[in-house]
Design an enzyme around this catalytic site. Structure first.
Site, PDB file in Angstrom:
ATOM      1  N   ARG A 216     -63.215 -66.913 -99.694  1.00 44.99           N
ATOM      2  CA  ARG A 216     -62.760 -65.716-100.410  1.00 44.99           C
ATOM      3  C   ARG A 216     -63.924 -64.757-100.628  1.00 44.99           C
ATOM      4  NH1 ARG A 216     -62.262 -70.039-103.582  1.00 44.99           N
ATOM      5  NH2 ARG A 216     -59.994 -69.959-103.424  1.00 44.99           N
ATOM      6  N   ILE A 218     -66.821 -62.100-100.818  1.00 41.73           N
ATOM      7  CA  ILE A 218     -67.825 -61.627 -99.868  1.00 41.73           C
ATOM      8  C   ILE A 218     -67.898 -62.549 -98.656  1.00 41.73           C
ATOM      9  CG2 ILE A 218     -70.307 -61.281 -99.547  1.00 41.73           C
ATOM     10  CD1 ILE A 218     -70.428 -60.214-102.400  1.00 41.73           C
ATOM     11  N   TYR A 350     -79.536 -67.916-112.496  1.00 40.89           N
ATOM     12  CA  TYR A 350     -79.081 -67.242-111.274  1.00 40.89           C
ATOM     13  C   TYR A 350     -80.214 -66.420-110.665  1.00 40.89           C
ATOM     14  CZ  TYR A 350     -76.042 -64.382-108.278  1.00 40.89           C
ATOM     15  OH  TYR A 350     -75.455 -63.752-107.214  1.00 40.89           O
ATOM     16  N   LYS A 354     -81.861 -66.746-106.933  1.00 44.71           N
ATOM     17  CA  LYS A 354     -81.844 -65.663-105.957  1.00 44.71           C
ATOM     18  C   LYS A 354     -83.245 -65.133-105.664  1.00 44.71           C
ATOM     19  CE  LYS A 354     -77.441 -65.723-105.201  1.00 44.71           C
ATOM     20  NZ  LYS A 354     -76.909 -66.140-103.885  1.00 44.71           N
TER      21      LYS A 354
END
Length: 445
Positions: A216, A218, A350, A354
């Site tokens: 689903r 991106i 997060y 990243k």
């Protein structure tokens, strides 16, 4: 956009009312279509470089109407600034002022691209000054563009020039609707490696690509875009997402692989499936990721560790296996985030994951290059997804309005277009790059 605001302020009587009231009017972005022209009008090439005429001839071969030095009163779809031979900041004046005059002739959705060289610690002070000055000028120009037009730059390392495959590939990407939500960004051409596709409509023809987290959002958009561009797809996601994963696979003629990317044998399963079913493995897109947001003062080990495990540790483990397997010409593209660059409240875990992706990509570039491959990352900003749709309407609208010249969030398609380009042979010379797809904003995740 997920709501009707942009439609209301750009059509009919509501458009006139919005203009009268001075309301922000986000432009309609020019996005890629297989039958749409590369640029919406002629391109003006300003400046002189050793191979400027050859570059102009190449642009003509792309069916572009090329003007040199002076466009007259023509409406322009593009502007190229050749700045790679400048040696002193005083030399910028004439070219930048000429560009400023030409800006008035740009049509909506136009593209401005500079070609220069990166500033190095070993450069003479004046040389480093003009090269870094170009960076500041182009990023500022990106914030001045209107009507969905963008301004970006290409940096040429020593040994590369205007006709290197990476230069031409990056220039074509920036020209096209594929870069609709890329603004104020630079790509560095580091080597002369790579090749332009025989058919620009199918730049991934003959490639086998794997996309994780493809059920689903991106991930699904990435899979569809790579398939559109000619690749044979293997779509990967958790067993719990099996039904949605199958739906994506059926749409694009892909095969499915249900697995947890944190499994120790995930990379081996991916290789066995791709090579066993399709004969090779050419592109891997590390898209699978999760968020477990919490202020650090309230963070627990489960939230922190799960985000690190999925978002970065799994990629490190899989890349080690891929490198050990010596897959010829493997191109890896990872999903980073602007949160990993600028941070975001409540996302220390997060942002760490990243930011880790960005560090991994830069450090791994040499390892992949030694095997004829490459690795790169895309860092999305505010992208309209199911997750952002849950943000209250007022908050979403304000967030979009504070974005620079584009005044809107991007679409999953915008991220997918950048990934498709970075996974192509044309981007081989851009090894180790991190490309922000954020409309020149650090807002978002």
């Amino acid at each position: 956009m997920a709501d009707k605001y942009m439609e209301l302020v750009n059509t009919g009587m509501t458009k006139k009312l919005a203009k009268l009231l001075g309301l922000p009017r986000p432009p309609r972005l020019r996005r890629y279509g297989e039958t749409t022209p590369l640029l919406p009008g002629p391109v003006l090439v300003l400046g002189s470089s050793a191979r400027a005429q050859e570059l102009s001839d190449t642009l003509v071969s792309w069916d572009l109407d090329v003007r040199r030095h002076d466009a007259g009163d023509a409406k322009l779809g593009g502007l190229v600034l050749l700045l790679d031979e400048l040696t002193h900041p005083e030399q910028l004046s004439a070219l930048m002022l000429a560009a400023g005059a030409a800006l008035r002739q740009l049509v909506p959705g136009a593209r401005v691209v500079s070609i220069s060289r990166p500033a190095l610690d070993t450069d003479a002070p004046a040389l480093a000054a003009v090269r870094q000055g170009i960076d500041g000028a182009m990023r500022s120009l990106g914030r001045e563009m209107r009507g969905g037009a963008t301004a970006n730059g290409i940096l040429l390392n020593e040994g590369t020039d205007l006709l290197s495959p990476g230069t031409l590939g990056a220039l074509r990407f920036f020209f096209s609707g594929r870069s609709a939500y890329v603004d104020g960004q630079f790509l560095t051409v580091r080597t002369t490696e790579g090749a332009l596709p025989q058919d620009f409509r199918k730049p991934l023809a003959g490639k086998v690509a794997v996309v994780t987290g493809a059920a689903r959002g991106i991930g699904a958009s990435i899979a569809r875009t790579l398939a559109r561009d000619g690749a044979q797809l293997v779509v990967v996601d958790m067993p719990a997402a099996g039904e949605a994963l199958a739906a994506v696979a059926n749409q694009i003629g892909a095969t499915t692989l249900q697995l947890d990317v944190t499994a120790k044998d995930a990379a081996q399963q991916i290789m066995d499936h791709a090579i066993g079913r399709h004969g090779s493995l050419d592109i891997v897109v590390h898209n699978a990721g999760i968020t477990r947001d919490k202020l650090l003062a309230n963070m627990d080990a489960a939230r922190w560790d799960s985000v690190i495990a999925v978002n970065i540790a799994s990629q490190l483990r899989m890349n080690e296996v891929f490198l050990a397997a010596k897959l010829p010409g493997l191109r890896v593209v990872s999903l980073a985030s602007t949160s990993g660059i600028a941070g975001n409240r409540g996302q220390t875990n997060y942002a760490a994951s990243k930011g880790g992706v960005i560090g991994m990509v830069r450090s791994s570039a040499k390892l992949f290059a030694e095997q004829g491959g490459s690795i790169a990352a895309v860092a999305p900003g505010f992208i309209e997804t199911e997750m952002t749709a849950k943000i209250p309407l007022g908050t979403r609208t304000v967030a979009r309005m504070v974005l620079p010249s584009l005044m809107q969030g991007g679409l999953p398609q915008d991220v997918a277009e950048a990934i498709s380009f970075l996974g192509s042979d044309a981007a081989a010379g851009l090894n180790g790059q991190v490309l922000r797809v954020c409309g020149q904003s650090l807002v978002g995740a």
